[in-house]
Motif scaffolding. Structure first.
Motif, PDB file in Angstrom:
ATOM      1  N   ALA A  19      38.629  41.266  37.789  1.00 16.66           N
ATOM      2  CA  ALA A  19      39.315  42.624  37.484  1.00 16.66           C
ATOM      3  C   ALA A  19      40.202  42.203  36.482  1.00 16.66           C
ATOM      4  O   ALA A  19      40.842  40.963  36.404  1.00 16.66           O
ATOM      5  N   GLU A  39      44.141  45.917  35.203  1.00 15.54           N
ATOM      6  CA  GLU A  39      43.657  46.632  36.289  1.00 15.54           C
ATOM      7  C   GLU A  39      44.218  46.070  37.541  1.00 15.54           C
ATOM      8  O   GLU A  39      44.542  46.893  38.577  1.00 15.54           O
ATOM      9  N   GLN A  40      44.628  44.883  37.562  1.00 14.47           N
ATOM     10  CA  GLN A  40      44.998  44.343  38.864  1.00 14.47           C
ATOM     11  C   GLN A  40      46.571  44.978  39.166  1.00 14.47           C
ATOM     12  O   GLN A  40      47.060  45.282  39.982  1.00 14.47           O
TER      13      GLN A  40
END
Length: 122
Positions: free
Chosen positions: A11, A15-16
């Protein structure tokens, strides 16, 4: 607020950040009204580019997880209908208590305005 970015994760870093803040807000680890760090501040603490954190914040705001209040900062937002229900219940409870205390409508409204100014930093 604790976030961990894994560079070797499939990811993307933004997004994390988005997923972790969203999960912490949903689970209550980050309560409604919690003030998030600035984009720059969070980026520095995570060792990321400011644009990466800004992208995550934009996605979170679009999802309704956080809200930006201009110069006052970015905060965990209340969930739509649940927040409205709780707000209406609190307002009803306040109105009933103010009436029992013998306040006029104008006095009760003035107290609410003062409390809102204090809470929102205006």
């Amino acid at each position: 607020m604790t976030l961990k970015i894994h560079i070797d994760d499939s990811a993307a870093p933004y997004e994390q950040v988005r997923a972790q803040i969203s999960e912490q807000a949903r689970s209550g680890v980050l309560p409604v009204g919690y003030r998030l760090p600035t984009v720059r501040g969070l980026a520095e603490s995570l060792g990321l580019a400011a644009n990466t954190v800004a992208k995550a914040y934009r996605a979170l705001e679009s999802d309704g997880v956080i809200e930006t209040r201009g110069r006052n900062g970015t905060f965990v937002a209340a969930a739509g209908s649940a927040a409205e229900r709780q707000s209406a219940a609190a307002a009803q409870e306040y109105a009933e208590r103010a009436r029992r205390l013998g306040l006029t409508e104008a006095e009760a409204l003035a107290a609410v305005r003062d409390a809102l100014r204090a809470a929102y930093g205006e």
